[in-house]
Design a protein around this motif. Structure first.
Motif, mmCIF file in Angstrom:
data_model
loop_
_atom_site.group_PDB
_atom_site.id
_atom_site.type_symbol
_atom_site.label_atom_id
_atom_site.label_comp_id
_atom_site.label_asym_id
_atom_site.label_seq_id
_atom_site.Cartn_x
_atom_site.Cartn_y
_atom_site.Cartn_z
ATOM 1 N N ILE A 1 3.433 -30.000 -13.426
ATOM 2 C CA ILE A 1 3.120 -28.894 -14.335
ATOM 3 C C ILE A 1 3.126 -27.534 -13.645
ATOM 4 O O ILE A 1 3.168 -26.494 -14.315
ATOM 5 N N SER A 2 3.098 -27.516 -12.307
ATOM 6 C CA SER A 2 3.132 -26.246 -11.598
ATOM 7 C C SER A 2 4.545 -25.869 -11.154
ATOM 8 O O SER A 2 4.758 -24.794 -10.592
ATOM 9 N N HIS A 3 5.507 -26.738 -11.410
ATOM 10 C CA HIS A 3 6.889 -26.455 -11.022
ATOM 11 C C HIS A 3 7.429 -25.317 -11.886
ATOM 12 O O HIS A 3 7.204 -25.284 -13.103
ATOM 13 N N PRO A 4 8.145 -24.368 -11.304
ATOM 14 C CA PRO A 4 8.645 -23.217 -12.067
ATOM 15 C C PRO A 4 9.620 -23.578 -13.188
ATOM 16 O O PRO A 4 9.808 -22.797 -14.124
ATOM 17 N N LEU A 5 10.231 -24.748 -13.113
ATOM 18 C CA LEU A 5 11.195 -25.146 -14.137
ATOM 19 C C LEU A 5 10.584 -25.983 -15.256
ATOM 20 O O LEU A 5 11.298 -26.426 -16.157
#
Length: 228
Positions: free
Chosen positions: A55-59
């Motif tokens: 959920i913290s991935h930029p994509l």
């Protein structure tokens, strides 16, 4: 828009093929989602770290937008085709005769299992993706503070009612998949006496695997949560 493309998109064949393609892509998403859920069986840290990374991935927002588009396209086309087929045959037969097409419970209930899955998906998102509790309960793993999604899931599945609803929903999903996957291959032109039967068996195996996997995780969380 090119006239040929426009004609294709408005045709029944075009709608069926697009629905088949979106369905196959969604079928590819389910095993990945199940693999992530299996981390619940390993440890709090393993699942929370996975969830935090995801959920913290930029994509993540782009991926979620693509998934939403696939779901909405698949469901929208399914409803549209159902309505169009109903209008094409406005008067029900007084006596339903065998069609000889090998209709099954799964094929006859596709619209209902699909709608059930849609409602379940919305509830599932509110429980585990849009739940305000995600930002409240925090834990630290590896020196990183993150939401305790593991605790949220375990607490949620302490409810016997929710656990039963979840398992029943996976059964309906499996019923939908058992016919939908094979039908998708057929809509895309993969229909031949030599490989259609194996594809149908593959569809059933896939549906059983997804149903068993998601149900097993839910039952594990229910009984594990009782001991926490």
């Amino acid at each position: 828009m090119d006239q040929h493309l426009s004609t294709y998109l408005r045709s029944s064949v075009g709608k069926k093929q697009i629905m088949a393609l979106t369905g196959l892509l969604l079928c590819g998403f389910l095993p990945a989602h199940l693999a992530g859920n299996f981390l619940l069986l390993i440890s709090r840290e393993a699942f929370n770290t996975y969830a935090h990374t995801l959920i913290s991935h930029p994509l993540i927002y782009g991926a979620e937008a693509v998934l939403a588009a696939l779901f909405l396209s698949h469901i929208g086309l399914g409803l549209k085709l159902t309505v169009e087929n109903s209008k094409a045959r406005p008067v029900r037969y007084h006596l339903k005769r065998p069609t000889g097409r090998g209709e099954t419970l799964a094929s006859k209930t596709m619209i209902y299992t699909g709608l059930w899955t849609l409602v379940f998906l919305v509830i599932h998102l509110f429980n585990f993706r849009l739940n305000p509790s995600l930002t409240k309960e925090k834990v630290v793993h590896g020196g990183i503070e993150m939401s305790d999604l593991y605790g949220l899931v375990m607490t949620h599945f302490q409810s016997l009612e929710w656990t039963i609803y979840y398992v029943v929903s996976t059964l309906f999903l499996g019923l939908h998949l058992s016919h939908g996957l094979a039908s998708a291959f057929q809509s895309l032109g993969l229909h031949h006496p030599s490989y259609t039967p194996p594809l149908k068996k593959l569809s059933v195996i896939y549906a059983v695997a997804m149903t068993a996997g998601f149900s097993a995780v839910a039952l594990f969380c229910h009984f594990k949560g009782q001991s926490l």
